[in-house]
Design an enzyme around this catalytic site. Structure first.
Site, PDB file in Angstrom:
ATOM      1  N   ASN A  40       0.821  -1.215   0.000  1.00  0.00           N
ATOM      2  CA  ASN A  40       0.000   0.000   0.000  1.00  0.00           C
ATOM      3  C   ASN A  40       0.855   1.265   0.000  1.00  0.00           C
ATOM      4  O   ASN A  40       0.386   2.341   0.381  1.00  0.00           O
ATOM      5  CB  ASN A  40      -0.925   0.029   1.225  1.00  0.00           C
ATOM      6  CG  ASN A  40      -1.861  -1.153   1.297  1.00  0.00           C
ATOM      7  OD1 ASN A  40      -1.891  -1.873   2.289  1.00  0.00           O
ATOM      8  ND2 ASN A  40      -2.624  -1.376   0.241  1.00  0.00           N
ATOM      9  N   HIS A  68      -3.092  -6.016  -3.223  1.00  0.00           N
ATOM     10  CA  HIS A  68      -3.002  -4.718  -3.915  1.00  0.00           C
ATOM     11  C   HIS A  68      -1.779  -4.586  -4.823  1.00  0.00           C
ATOM     12  O   HIS A  68      -1.582  -3.533  -5.423  1.00  0.00           O
ATOM     13  CB  HIS A  68      -3.009  -3.567  -2.902  1.00  0.00           C
ATOM     14  CG  HIS A  68      -4.385  -3.255  -2.400  1.00  0.00           C
ATOM     15  ND1 HIS A  68      -5.368  -2.723  -3.204  1.00  0.00           N
ATOM     16  CD2 HIS A  68      -4.943  -3.428  -1.184  1.00  0.00           C
ATOM     17  CE1 HIS A  68      -6.466  -2.569  -2.497  1.00  0.00           C
ATOM     18  NE2 HIS A  68      -6.242  -2.990  -1.265  1.00  0.00           N
ATOM     19  N   HIS A 178      -2.130  -7.269   6.193  1.00  0.00           N
ATOM     20  CA  HIS A 178      -3.337  -6.965   5.417  1.00  0.00           C
ATOM     21  C   HIS A 178      -4.443  -6.283   6.214  1.00  0.00           C
ATOM     22  O   HIS A 178      -5.103  -5.400   5.692  1.00  0.00           O
ATOM     23  CB  HIS A 178      -3.907  -8.201   4.719  1.00  0.00           C
ATOM     24  CG  HIS A 178      -5.192  -7.960   3.968  1.00  0.00           C
ATOM     25  ND1 HIS A 178      -5.230  -7.205   2.813  1.00  0.00           N
ATOM     26  CD2 HIS A 178      -6.472  -8.348   4.210  1.00  0.00           C
ATOM     27  CE1 HIS A 178      -6.492  -7.165   2.375  1.00  0.00           C
ATOM     28  NE2 HIS A 178      -7.255  -7.834   3.204  1.00  0.00           N
ATOM     29  N   HIS A 180      -4.220  -4.399   8.887  1.00  0.00           N
ATOM     30  CA  HIS A 180      -3.776  -3.055   9.277  1.00  0.00           C
ATOM     31  C   HIS A 180      -4.007  -2.692  10.741  1.00  0.00           C
ATOM     32  O   HIS A 180      -3.774  -1.556  11.132  1.00  0.00           O
ATOM     33  CB  HIS A 180      -4.430  -1.968   8.396  1.00  0.00           C
ATOM     34  CG  HIS A 180      -3.940  -1.982   6.981  1.00  0.00           C
ATOM     35  ND1 HIS A 180      -4.197  -0.961   6.091  1.00  0.00           N
ATOM     36  CD2 HIS A 180      -3.205  -2.885   6.300  1.00  0.00           C
ATOM     37  CE1 HIS A 180      -3.660  -1.240   4.930  1.00  0.00           C
ATOM     38  NE2 HIS A 180      -3.048  -2.403   5.019  1.00  0.00           N
TER      39      HIS A 180
HETATM   40 FE   FE2 Z   1      -3.831  -6.276   1.472  1.00  0.00          FE
END
Ligand code: FE2
Length: 261
Positions: A40, A68, A178, A180
């Site tokens: 990210n 992502h 993932h 967070h």
């Molecule tokens: Fe992710």
């Protein structure tokens, strides 16, 4: 040896705090190896080749990723062209996907290590089985490579815990990314594998998993497509410090690391 693994670096605030905090953390924690999840890094969605280089220039040895990783199209040719292989994508994407999910390296002190990147399948795209992929990759790693770190990029806690127990005694650590949000369940499993469900995000916590709150709330209210921007407030560095026995590959300790910007 000591390994610092930095949780999901999110957007400019995440990159900034890594740049600011890492030199001091190196002095304080004396890691032999620094790893990070950076899927990210580009404004919350994917990573560009320039940002890969920027993070590698901070002496982060390997960057892991997740779902992502495909958001920035420039990364496709980068995967084909990169010579050092230090950017990983989850290993259990179908074989035609560019890139790799395993990195074999050596620290400056000469310690061999392996980094494996996997992605979960619960509430996520239906990739190949991460459990069987882990088995397959472990068979391919030379016996003398004792330090083996897995980034399990997954939504469901159960899937991460299951992989942790499945890998116990076969790898040094299974670390989740993932979601967070850092979890407080760091442990060393009975056969010597360090485990943590989520490393937490390195980015802005005054947010909804890193993104500006208003647009996310609005999307829950009206279910309409919305453009998300990276939030700004309460930026934190989140990760974990592992200590491992280089003779056996077993983890000796696992400690969560949190710093506020
Ligand atoms: Fe992710």
């Amino acid at each position: 040896m000591r390994i610092l693994f930095i949780g999901d670096i999110l957007g400019h605030p995440g990159r900034r705090i890594v740049k600011d905090a890492l030199p001091l953390l190196r002095q304080e924690l004396q890691p032999d190896l620094v790893l990070a999840n950076a899927e990210n890094a580009a404004a919350g969605f994917g990573i560009t080749p320039a940002l890969v280089e920027e993070l590698l220039d901070l002496d982060i040895a390997v960057l892991t990723s997740g779902n992502h990783i495909w958001d920035k199209k420039e990364i496709y040719p980068y995967f084909r062209d990169q010579v050092n292989g230090r950017l990983l994508r989850p290993a259990n994407y179908p074989p035609d996907a560019p890139g790799r999910g395993l990195y074999l390296g050596k620290t400056p002190a000469g310690i061999d290590y392996a980094v494996i990147n996997l992605q979960g399948r619960v509430f996520m795209p239906a990739l190949d089985c991460p459990f069987r992929k882990a088995d397959e990759l472990l068979r391919s790693i030379p016996e003398e490579v004792k330090i083996r770190i897995i980034d399990m990029h997954a939504e469901a806690t159960s899937e991460k815990q299951a992989l942790g127990w499945y890998m116990d005694g076969r790898v040094t650590a299974v670390l989740g990314t993932h979601t967070h949000v850092p979890t407080a369940d760091e442990t060393i499993l009975p056969q010597g594998t360090a485990y943590l469900t989520d490393l937490g995000m390195t980015g802005p916590y005054e947010s909804i998993i890193g993104m500006d709150r208003q647009a996310v709330i609005q999307r829950f209210l009206d279910q309409m497509p919305a453009r998300f921007e990276v939030a700004k407030g309460d930026v934190r560095f989140s990760g974990v410090l592992l200590e491992a026995d280089t003779e056996t590959g077993r983890a000796i300790s696992i400690q969560r690391i949190l710093r506020r910007g």
